[in-house]
Design a protein around this motif. Structure first.
Motif, PDB file in Angstrom:
ATOM      1  N   LEU A   1       7.503  12.291  -0.679  1.00  0.00           N
ATOM      2  CA  LEU A   1       7.517  13.187  -1.832  1.00  0.00           C
ATOM      3  C   LEU A   1       6.860  14.528  -1.544  1.00  0.00           C
ATOM      4  O   LEU A   1       6.664  15.322  -2.475  1.00  0.00           O
ATOM      5  CB  LEU A   1       6.803  12.520  -3.023  1.00  0.00           C
ATOM      6  CG  LEU A   1       7.399  11.197  -3.505  1.00  0.00           C
ATOM      7  CD1 LEU A   1       6.625  10.689  -4.708  1.00  0.00           C
ATOM      8  CD2 LEU A   1       8.872  11.336  -3.825  1.00  0.00           C
ATOM      9  N   ARG A   2       6.518  14.803  -0.297  1.00  0.00           N
ATOM     10  CA  ARG A   2       5.920  16.088   0.028  1.00  0.00           C
ATOM     11  C   ARG A   2       6.965  17.206  -0.034  1.00  0.00           C
ATOM     12  O   ARG A   2       8.157  16.975   0.159  1.00  0.00           O
ATOM     13  CB  ARG A   2       5.284  16.048   1.416  1.00  0.00           C
ATOM     14  CG  ARG A   2       4.081  15.130   1.518  1.00  0.00           C
ATOM     15  CD  ARG A   2       3.555  15.071   2.935  1.00  0.00           C
ATOM     16  NE  ARG A   2       4.530  14.466   3.837  1.00  0.00           N
ATOM     17  CZ  ARG A   2       4.330  14.286   5.137  1.00  0.00           C
ATOM     18  NH1 ARG A   2       3.177  14.670   5.689  1.00  0.00           N
ATOM     19  NH2 ARG A   2       5.263  13.726   5.887  1.00  0.00           N
TER      20      ARG A   2
ATOM     21  N   ILE B   1       0.856  -1.189   0.000  1.00  0.00           N
ATOM     22  CA  ILE B   1       0.000   0.000   0.000  1.00  0.00           C
ATOM     23  C   ILE B   1       0.892   1.239   0.000  1.00  0.00           C
ATOM     24  O   ILE B   1       1.786   1.383   0.842  1.00  0.00           O
ATOM     25  CB  ILE B   1      -0.933   0.016   1.225  1.00  0.00           C
ATOM     26  CG1 ILE B   1      -1.873  -1.192   1.193  1.00  0.00           C
ATOM     27  CG2 ILE B   1      -1.733   1.310   1.269  1.00  0.00           C
ATOM     28  CD1 ILE B   1      -2.754  -1.314   2.416  1.00  0.00           C
ATOM     29  N   VAL B   2       0.659   2.112  -0.951  1.00  0.00           N
ATOM     30  CA  VAL B   2       1.418   3.359  -1.079  1.00  0.00           C
ATOM     31  C   VAL B   2       0.513   4.512  -0.669  1.00  0.00           C
ATOM     32  O   VAL B   2      -0.584   4.665  -1.211  1.00  0.00           O
ATOM     33  CB  VAL B   2       1.929   3.552  -2.519  1.00  0.00           C
ATOM     34  CG1 VAL B   2       2.718   4.862  -2.627  1.00  0.00           C
ATOM     35  CG2 VAL B   2       2.802   2.372  -2.935  1.00  0.00           C
ATOM     36  N   GLU B   3       0.980   5.314   0.282  1.00  0.00           N
ATOM     37  CA  GLU B   3       0.204   6.459   0.748  1.00  0.00           C
ATOM     38  C   GLU B   3       0.326   7.628  -0.231  1.00  0.00           C
ATOM     39  O   GLU B   3       1.126   7.607  -1.171  1.00  0.00           O
ATOM     40  CB  GLU B   3       0.682   6.890   2.140  1.00  0.00           C
ATOM     41  CG  GLU B   3       0.616   5.809   3.211  1.00  0.00           C
ATOM     42  CD  GLU B   3      -0.803   5.442   3.586  1.00  0.00           C
ATOM     43  OE1 GLU B   3      -1.711   6.264   3.302  1.00  0.00           O
ATOM     44  OE2 GLU B   3      -1.010   4.347   4.146  1.00  0.00           O
ATOM     45  N   GLU B   4      -0.491   8.650   0.026  1.00  0.00           N
ATOM     46  CA  GLU B   4      -0.446   9.861  -0.805  1.00  0.00           C
ATOM     47  C   GLU B   4       0.887  10.573  -0.609  1.00  0.00           C
ATOM     48  O   GLU B   4       1.383  10.726   0.500  1.00  0.00           O
ATOM     49  CB  GLU B   4      -1.600  10.782  -0.413  1.00  0.00           C
ATOM     50  CG  GLU B   4      -1.791  11.968  -1.341  1.00  0.00           C
ATOM     51  CD  GLU B   4      -2.397  11.581  -2.675  1.00  0.00           C
ATOM     52  OE1 GLU B   4      -2.191  12.329  -3.648  1.00  0.00           O
ATOM     53  OE2 GLU B   4      -3.086  10.550  -2.733  1.00  0.00           O
ATOM     54  N   ARG B   5       1.487  11.020  -1.721  1.00  0.00           N
ATOM     55  CA  ARG B   5       2.794  11.695  -1.724  1.00  0.00           C
ATOM     56  C   ARG B   5       3.860  10.833  -1.065  1.00  0.00           C
ATOM     57  O   ARG B   5       4.665  11.285  -0.263  1.00  0.00           O
ATOM     58  CB  ARG B   5       2.704  13.058  -1.027  1.00  0.00           C
ATOM     59  CG  ARG B   5       1.689  14.016  -1.626  1.00  0.00           C
ATOM     60  CD  ARG B   5       2.011  14.379  -3.045  1.00  0.00           C
ATOM     61  NE  ARG B   5       3.280  15.074  -3.138  1.00  0.00           N
ATOM     62  CZ  ARG B   5       3.917  15.354  -4.269  1.00  0.00           C
ATOM     63  NH1 ARG B   5       3.415  14.933  -5.426  1.00  0.00           N
ATOM     64  NH2 ARG B   5       5.054  15.992  -4.286  1.00  0.00           N
ATOM     65  N   GLN B   6       3.854   9.542  -1.436  1.00  0.00           N
ATOM     66  CA  GLN B   6       4.848   8.592  -0.942  1.00  0.00           C
ATOM     67  C   GLN B   6       5.368   7.782  -2.114  1.00  0.00           C
ATOM     68  O   GLN B   6       4.655   7.572  -3.110  1.00  0.00           O
ATOM     69  CB  GLN B   6       4.249   7.677   0.116  1.00  0.00           C
ATOM     70  CG  GLN B   6       5.246   6.707   0.762  1.00  0.00           C
ATOM     71  CD  GLN B   6       4.573   5.729   1.710  1.00  0.00           C
ATOM     72  OE1 GLN B   6       3.361   5.540   1.654  1.00  0.00           O
ATOM     73  NE2 GLN B   6       5.348   5.097   2.575  1.00  0.00           N
ATOM     74  N   CYS B   7       6.597   7.324  -2.001  1.00  0.00           N
ATOM     75  CA  CYS B   7       7.206   6.507  -3.052  1.00  0.00           C
ATOM     76  C   CYS B   7       7.972   5.359  -2.398  1.00  0.00           C
ATOM     77  O   CYS B   7       8.633   5.541  -1.370  1.00  0.00           O
ATOM     78  CB  CYS B   7       8.147   7.366  -3.909  1.00  0.00           C
ATOM     79  SG  CYS B   7       9.017   6.434  -5.195  1.00  0.00           S
ATOM     80  N   LYS B   8       7.858   4.191  -3.004  1.00  0.00           N
ATOM     81  CA  LYS B   8       8.583   3.016  -2.531  1.00  0.00           C
ATOM     82  C   LYS B   8       9.520   2.534  -3.636  1.00  0.00           C
ATOM     83  O   LYS B   8       9.092   2.315  -4.774  1.00  0.00           O
ATOM     84  CB  LYS B   8       7.612   1.903  -2.136  1.00  0.00           C
ATOM     85  CG  LYS B   8       6.808   2.215  -0.877  1.00  0.00           C
ATOM     86  CD  LYS B   8       6.006   1.017  -0.409  1.00  0.00           C
ATOM     87  CE  LYS B   8       5.284   1.319   0.903  1.00  0.00           C
ATOM     88  NZ  LYS B   8       4.550   0.153   1.435  1.00  0.00           N
ATOM     89  N   VAL B   9      10.780   2.391  -3.271  1.00  0.00           N
ATOM     90  CA  VAL B   9      11.806   1.930  -4.202  1.00  0.00           C
ATOM     91  C   VAL B   9      12.299   0.564  -3.701  1.00  0.00           C
ATOM     92  O   VAL B   9      12.836   0.453  -2.594  1.00  0.00           O
ATOM     93  CB  VAL B   9      12.969   2.935  -4.296  1.00  0.00           C
ATOM     94  CG1 VAL B   9      14.028   2.425  -5.255  1.00  0.00           C
ATOM     95  CG2 VAL B   9      12.453   4.303  -4.734  1.00  0.00           C
TER      96      VAL B   9
END
Length: 306
Positions: free
Chosen positions: A92-93, A43-51
């Motif tokens: 990413l905020r 699950i990816v939240e708003e203004r978030q990035c997973k690498v």
């Protein structure tokens, strides 16, 4: 028989409620946790990035918010990422920072300090993670160096007044380099320009205070002069009017007496009234003597004075 049926129905309802409670609040979180641990979904939240990194290579970058099935994105690598790889969670905020009192010198040689505020956001997660060990610190150093390089040797008046053009100059200088590190520079604003030398600041304050005192004294003196001019003008005009009134009084009194003198009875009554008024207003002692008493007048005349 009916009571036995009711008891069995109640028991079944209670068992079903307990089973639903256990399943919803205990088994489902455990199952979802195992599925997420095995890399089935994330699950990816708003203004978030997973690498996701596996064996030193980036295998997936997910920056869209929502539920994602890693099996479809990574294939057979999905179960191995959480055990043999690593997942980097990036925010990413928009972030902001403030550099206080960056030292620069004006064209006149005055030591100045510039406080610069800027925004930044991660634009390339892979470059942010692997192209620079400390991208935030490097960006701050780049902003500080650009401030010193672009704003040194400016005229002091321009440095104190034209903050917006200086902010644009620093932003244009920093942006190309920051993009290479995965950082996108946002707004840049110079919030404060001040003198770094305390003795110079104290001298400027003394000069400003002395100048303010001079201006205040000049304003007070000008006010006093204006009041004096107004007062003297008013007094002169009042004196002129009083002189005119004093000059016209004999004429008015003479004209009135001339009209009164045309009637002898009125003239005689007027002068008797004026004489009586002068006697009343005077300090002399008046003694009234009845008629046909000449001896009393002689006795009073020969008696002691006072």
């Amino acid at each position: 028989m009916i009571s036995a049926i009711n008891l069995s129905a109640t028991g079944e309802f209670f068992i079903a409620a307990v089973a639903m409670f256990v399943g919803m609040f205990m088994l489902m979180p455990i199952l979802f946790g195992l599925a997420q641990l095995l890399g089935i979904y994330t699950i990816v939240e708003e203004r978030q990035c997973k690498v996701y990194v596996l064996f030193g290579k980036v295998v997936a970058v997910i920056d869209q918010p929502g539920l994602h099935l890693l099996i479809l994105k990574l294939g057979l690598k999905a179960p191995l990422v959480n055990f043999l790889g690593k997942c980097h969670n990036l925010d990413l905020r928009t972030d902001q920072a403030y550099l206080r009192s960056t030292p620069v010198n004006s064209e006149e040689g005055a030591p100045m300090g510039i406080g610069i505020w800027y925004e930044m956001v991660i634009s390339d997660p892979v470059a942010y993670l692997f192209k620079n060990a400390d991208p935030r610190g490097s960006l701050a150093a780049n902003v500080g160096n650009s401030t010193v390089r672009c704003l040194s040797n400016l005229k002091l008046a321009s440095m104190l007044e034209n903050r917006h053009p200086m902010s644009q100059t620093v932003r244009n200088e920093v942006s190309p380099q920051s993009m290479e590190w995965g950082y996108s520079l946002g707004s840049v604003y110079i919030r404060k320009v001040h003198f770094r030398d305390r003795d110079m600041t104290k001298q400027i304050e003394e000069k400003v205070v002395n100048r303010l005192r001079q201006v205040t004294g000049a304003i007070k003196q000008d006010g006093v002069n204006q009041v004096s001019i107004i007062a003297s003008t008013a007094e002169r005009q009042a004196a002129i009017e009083f002189a005119k009134a004093a000059a016209m009084r004999p004429q008015i009194v003479g004209a009135a007496l001339q009209k009164v003198s045309q009637d002898p009875d009125i003239l005689r009554a007027l002068f008797e009234t004026l004489e009586t008024q002068n006697i009343i207003e005077g300090q002399s002692v008046i003694t009234l003597i009845p008629k046909n008493s000449p001896m009393m007048g002689q006795l009073l005349a020969t008696g002691p004075k006072g």
